[in-house]
Scaffold this motif. Sequence first.
Motif, PDB file in Angstrom:
ATOM      1  N   MET A 223       0.651  -1.128  -0.029  1.00 33.94           N
ATOM      2  CA  MET A 223       0.134  -0.138   0.097  1.00 33.94           C
ATOM      3  C   MET A 223       0.819   0.987   0.128  1.00 33.94           C
ATOM      4  N   ILE A 224       1.892   1.471   0.840  1.00 36.58           N
ATOM      5  CA  ILE A 224       2.960   2.576   0.776  1.00 36.58           C
ATOM      6  C   ILE A 224       3.394   2.721  -0.355  1.00 36.58           C
ATOM      7  N   ARG A 225       3.870   1.707  -1.158  1.00 35.84           N
ATOM      8  CA  ARG A 225       4.619   1.804  -2.274  1.00 35.84           C
ATOM      9  C   ARG A 225       3.528   2.406  -3.321  1.00 35.84           C
ATOM     10  N   GLU A 226       2.366   2.024  -3.314  1.00 40.74           N
ATOM     11  CA  GLU A 226       1.518   2.598  -4.241  1.00 40.74           C
ATOM     12  C   GLU A 226       1.317   4.088  -4.090  1.00 40.74           C
ATOM     13  N   ILE A 227       1.221   4.626  -2.897  1.00 40.05           N
ATOM     14  CA  ILE A 227       0.937   5.907  -2.501  1.00 40.05           C
ATOM     15  C   ILE A 227       2.148   6.710  -2.860  1.00 40.05           C
ATOM     16  N   ILE A 228       3.541   6.116  -2.700  1.00 42.91           N
ATOM     17  CA  ILE A 228       4.706   6.795  -2.986  1.00 42.91           C
ATOM     18  C   ILE A 228       4.687   6.971  -4.352  1.00 42.91           C
ATOM     19  N   LYS A 229       4.451   5.771  -5.177  1.00 41.91           N
ATOM     20  CA  LYS A 229       4.293   5.933  -6.785  1.00 41.91           C
ATOM     21  C   LYS A 229       3.440   7.168  -7.296  1.00 41.91           C
ATOM     22  N   GLY A 230       2.178   7.088  -6.630  1.00 40.91           N
ATOM     23  CA  GLY A 230       1.335   8.045  -7.164  1.00 40.91           C
ATOM     24  C   GLY A 230       1.834   9.425  -6.789  1.00 40.91           C
ATOM     25  N   CYS A 231       2.655   9.635  -5.584  1.00 40.80           N
ATOM     26  CA  CYS A 231       3.396  10.916  -5.059  1.00 40.80           C
ATOM     27  C   CYS A 231       4.342  11.212  -6.185  1.00 40.80           C
ATOM     28  N   GLN A 232       5.139  10.190  -6.879  1.00 43.60           N
ATOM     29  CA  GLN A 232       6.131  10.343  -7.652  1.00 43.60           C
ATOM     30  C   GLN A 232       5.534  10.866  -9.029  1.00 43.60           C
ATOM     31  N   HIS A 233       4.206  10.657  -9.260  1.00 38.18           N
ATOM     32  CA  HIS A 233       3.700  11.117 -10.546  1.00 38.18           C
ATOM     33  C   HIS A 233       2.621  12.352 -10.222  1.00 38.18           C
ATOM     34  N   ARG A 234       2.905  13.013  -9.014  1.00 40.82           N
ATOM     35  CA  ARG A 234       2.346  14.173  -8.521  1.00 40.82           C
ATOM     36  C   ARG A 234       0.961  14.054  -8.421  1.00 40.82           C
ATOM     37  N   HIS A 235       0.406  12.958  -8.033  1.00 44.74           N
ATOM     38  CA  HIS A 235      -1.102  12.819  -7.992  1.00 44.74           C
ATOM     39  C   HIS A 235      -1.481  13.296  -6.522  1.00 44.74           C
ATOM     40  N   ARG A 236      -2.508  14.390  -6.422  1.00 41.89           N
ATOM     41  CA  ARG A 236      -2.888  15.030  -5.150  1.00 41.89           C
ATOM     42  C   ARG A 236      -3.245  14.119  -4.012  1.00 41.89           C
ATOM     43  N   GLN A 237      -4.319  13.113  -4.420  1.00 48.26           N
ATOM     44  CA  GLN A 237      -4.978  12.311  -3.728  1.00 48.26           C
ATOM     45  C   GLN A 237      -3.678  11.216  -3.180  1.00 48.26           C
ATOM     46  N   SER A 238      -2.710  10.846  -3.719  1.00 49.55           N
ATOM     47  CA  SER A 238      -1.657  10.268  -3.121  1.00 49.55           C
ATOM     48  C   SER A 238      -0.827  11.050  -2.066  1.00 49.55           C
ATOM     49  N   GLN A 239      -0.552  12.231  -2.470  1.00 47.38           N
ATOM     50  CA  GLN A 239       0.271  13.268  -1.299  1.00 47.38           C
ATOM     51  C   GLN A 239      -0.750  13.432  -0.150  1.00 47.38           C
ATOM     52  N   LYS A 240      -2.077  13.514  -0.390  1.00 48.22           N
ATOM     53  CA  LYS A 240      -3.023  13.715   0.749  1.00 48.22           C
ATOM     54  C   LYS A 240      -2.881  12.312   1.640  1.00 48.22           C
ATOM     55  N   LYS A 241      -2.937  11.118   1.099  1.00 49.10           N
ATOM     56  CA  LYS A 241      -3.033   9.997   1.902  1.00 49.10           C
ATOM     57  C   LYS A 241      -1.480   9.747   2.568  1.00 49.10           C
ATOM     58  N   LEU A 242      -0.441  10.093   1.776  1.00 45.47           N
ATOM     59  CA  LEU A 242       0.862  10.085   2.689  1.00 45.47           C
ATOM     60  C   LEU A 242       0.914  11.064   3.684  1.00 45.47           C
ATOM     61  N   TYR A 243       0.523  12.388   3.364  1.00 42.86           N
ATOM     62  CA  TYR A 243       0.500  13.471   4.624  1.00 42.86           C
ATOM     63  C   TYR A 243      -0.204  13.069   5.744  1.00 42.86           C
ATOM     64  N   LYS A 244      -1.498  12.433   5.621  1.00 33.65           N
ATOM     65  CA  LYS A 244      -2.407  12.085   6.586  1.00 33.65           C
ATOM     66  C   LYS A 244      -1.729  10.853   7.342  1.00 33.65           C
ATOM     67  N   MET A 245      -1.201   9.927   6.582  1.00 31.71           N
ATOM     68  CA  MET A 245      -0.387   8.845   6.991  1.00 31.71           C
ATOM     69  C   MET A 245       0.662   9.049   8.209  1.00 31.71           C
ATOM     70  N   PHE A 246       1.566  10.092   7.870  1.00 30.07           N
ATOM     71  CA  PHE A 246       2.499  10.416   8.521  1.00 30.07           C
ATOM     72  C   PHE A 246       2.714  11.615   9.377  1.00 30.07           C
ATOM     73  N   TYR A 247       1.246  12.150   9.427  1.00 28.00           N
ATOM     74  CA  TYR A 247       1.216  13.548  10.201  1.00 28.00           C
ATOM     75  C   TYR A 247       1.662  13.456  11.573  1.00 28.00           C
ATOM     76  N   ALA A 248       1.267  12.452  12.133  1.00 29.90           N
ATOM     77  CA  ALA A 248       1.346  12.358  13.741  1.00 29.90           C
ATOM     78  C   ALA A 248       2.791  11.982  14.117  1.00 29.90           C
ATOM     79  N   TYR A 249       3.199  11.327  13.201  1.00 22.85           N
ATOM     80  CA  TYR A 249       4.717  10.705  13.419  1.00 22.85           C
ATOM     81  C   TYR A 249       5.546  12.197  13.062  1.00 22.85           C
TER      82      TYR A 249
END
Length: 175
Positions: A1-27
């Motif tokens: 799942m994280i790989r897919e999100i990162i690949k989406g971020c590499q393609h500048r997909h806003r939804q993937s960036q939002k997911k990554l941000y939410k996933m690691f915000y608390a950390y």
Amino acid sequence: MIREIIKGCQHRHRQSQKKLYKMFYAYGMSITLRYADSRDQAAQTLNDAFMKVFTNIDQYDINRPFKPWLRRIIINTAINHFHRHANEPQEERLEAARNAVSTSETITSGINYAEIIDMVQELSPAYRTVFNLHVIEGFKHKEIAEMLDISVGTSKSNLSKAKHNLQAILEKNFI
């Protein structure tokens, strides 16, 4: 799942960036709060770090763990923030408390994470940054000196003063 999100971020997909941000915000906040003067400043530092992540995500090696790469960016962003604000006048809020308290009692009350962060935030930026880098992040004084462009002796002195000031804060708040 994280790989897919990162690949989406590499393609500048806003939804993937939002997911990554939410996933690691608390950390990320758990790291930036240790370096910042306030929660707002910690959030700003974290947002700056995520901008760097999204800008440089193509440099991330998908075969390596993501969290250490992110952590390094967050810490470097906090250090950059320290450098930008290093020349601003800082008041020594703890000098009076340090001189007023002289007890050798051991503090045994339970202290929660938020209370510890609040106490660390009371340290001056220079003391707080060296304390976090050495005690929390595990960097050696030589590494800290290079990162902050200070001498090894200054790093050691700032750590000593940070510990002394934290002890004074603990005594003031819990005795």
